[in-house]
Design an enzyme around this catalytic site. Structure first.
Site, PDB file in Angstrom:
ATOM      1  N   CYS A 172       0.818  -1.228   0.000  1.00  0.00           N
ATOM      2  CA  CYS A 172       0.000   0.000   0.000  1.00  0.00           C
ATOM      3  C   CYS A 172       0.848   1.273   0.000  1.00  0.00           C
ATOM      4  O   CYS A 172       0.444   2.287  -0.555  1.00  0.00           O
ATOM      5  CB  CYS A 172      -0.918   0.016   1.202  1.00  0.00           C
ATOM      6  N   HIS A 223      -3.674   7.136   0.957  1.00  0.00           N
ATOM      7  CA  HIS A 223      -3.895   5.830   0.342  1.00  0.00           C
ATOM      8  C   HIS A 223      -5.339   5.424   0.637  1.00  0.00           C
ATOM      9  O   HIS A 223      -5.810   5.556   1.772  1.00  0.00           O
ATOM     10  CB  HIS A 223      -2.913   4.811   0.922  1.00  0.00           C
ATOM     11  N   ASN A 263      -9.926  -0.390  -2.901  1.00  0.00           N
ATOM     12  CA  ASN A 263      -8.527  -0.199  -2.505  1.00  0.00           C
ATOM     13  C   ASN A 263      -7.642  -0.796  -3.609  1.00  0.00           C
ATOM     14  O   ASN A 263      -7.657  -2.007  -3.813  1.00  0.00           O
ATOM     15  CB  ASN A 263      -8.319  -0.914  -1.161  1.00  0.00           C
TER      16      ASN A 263
END
Ligand code: UT7
Length: 349
Positions: free
Chosen positions: A114, A276, A306
């Site tokens: 991530c 993020h 995501n």
């Protein structure tokens, strides 16, 4: 003083939109649960045969190059962040080099999940500041849909993730005050197994969860990848969601404040925070902790889920396309995820 600036930015998401309702046909879940816990309404899934992590990256890169006004042959270096590469090895950087018919430049793959894109930006920034390179293609791209457990067993992970790519051309500049001001990188490997894909890997089983307890049954030579792993469903990502959530809401604000402090600035000075896109609730926690107004934070997880290493460049690109990032704006990129690793980059657009 040489700094690096984002000279061009592009994104690519597959056409195929998968709604929460679509997922209810595969597993026991609901639109209500997904929206309430994550904010996600829909995500994109790549075409199974024709789209890969690299092909999406190439599309995003072409847009970034065009907007930067340079050709692929003018790029000096590639930094590619992904956790879902086309091959276990080699990495995707060389595949981009081939696809865009670039010179025999260096290509580096970053494995920081991530926070991969922010790590990649930091690496590229160092090469530019040192004077070694002038134009670096920095990419984050993921094709998650190829490797998720779409049964009810895997629902806490599979409903979250989506596919897509974002890319920037990072370019040397001597314009006063513009560009990347500072980057900040962190890790804490203590919780490495809380958000991980264990296989294929060379690990021993001293720490593994019960799902890998039958390691002894596996013959030497089959340890890396075995039928047992497939039979026992051990080839999917594992996430202890609540533990990740708790750490994320602490480390996100911390690393943003670190970047602001380093530059003598405060949260109120921020024009736009691009976090993020892990979970809308995490972004809201962060905004609250830093006392940021809604218009100071950009979120698009509602539409894309995501997308791990791609989420920051996709969100930044979309915000820029909407006119929300203007010359002179103070922008902070921040990420937290598997590792754990977390990072921020503060830049003056
Ligand atoms: O980008 C990388 C970093 N990742 C993150 O930052 C993720 C951080 N974590 C999260 O975002 C949240 O923990 C999740 C969204 C993953 C999960 O939300 P949660 O509120 O922490 O749920 P939970 O895992 O504690 O599960 C609560 C309940 C469980 O049922 P019981 O045991 O209470 O009966 C789960 O089985 O919700 C159930 N559940 C679901 N129900 C419907 C888990 N996933 C689903 C689902 N649909 N998709």
């Amino acid at each position: 003083m040489i700094r690096s600036k984002i000279a061009g930015i592009g994104m690519y998401v597959p056409e195929n939109v998968v709604t929460n309702q679509d997922l209810t046909r595969l597993m026991e879940t609901s639109d209500e649960w997904i929206q309430e816990r994550t904010g996600i309404q829909e995500r994109r899934y790549a075409d199974r045969k024709n789209e890969t992590t690299t092909t999406m990256a190439v599309e995003a890169a072409k847009v970034a190059l065009e907007r930067a006004g340079i050709s692929a042959q003018e790029v000096d270096f590639i930094v590619f962040a992904t956790l879902s590469p086309d091959y276990y090895f080699p990495g995707c950087g060389v595949l981009v080099q081939r696809a865009l018919k670039m010179k025999e430049i260096g290509a580096l793959d970053v494995r920081n999940q991530c926070s991969g894109f922010v790590y990649a930006i930091s690496v590229a920034d160092q090469f530019i500041r040192s004077g070694m390179y002038k134009n670096i293609l920095v990419i984050g791209s993921e094709k998650h849909s190829f490797g998720l457990d779409f049964s009810t067993r895997g629902r806490n992970v599979s409903v979250i993730f989506g596919d897509g790519a974002g890319a920037v051309v990072l370019q040397a500049t001597e314009e006063d005050g513009r560009g990347i001001l500072s980057t900040h990188l962190h890790s804490d490997g203590e919780s490495a197994e809380m958000l991980a894909m264990y296989n294929p890997g060379t690990h021993a089983n001293h720490w593994t969860p019960a799902s890998l307890a039958d390691f002894d049954e596996v013959e030497i030579g089959q340890m890396f990848m075995s039928h047992a792993m497939i039979d026992k469903n051990q080839l999917y990502p594992y996430m202890d969601g609540p533990s990740v959530f708790k750490k994320a809401v602490v480390k996100f604000p911390e690393v943003i404040i670190e970047a602001l402090n380093k530059n003598g600035l405060q949260p109120s000075d921020l024009d736009l925070l691009i976090p993020h896109q892990a979970n809308l609730r995490i972004s809201q926690f962060v905004a609250h902790a830093l006392k940021l107004r809604e218009d100071q934070v950009y979120n698009n997880i509602q539409k894309y889920g995501n997308t791990t290493a791609a989420s920051v460049p996709i969100a930044l690109c979309e915000a820029w396309e909407k006119g929300l990032v203007k010359n002179g704006d103070l922008v902070c990129l921040a990420a937290f995820g598997s590792g754990f690793t977390w990072a921020s980059a503060l830049l003056r657009w």
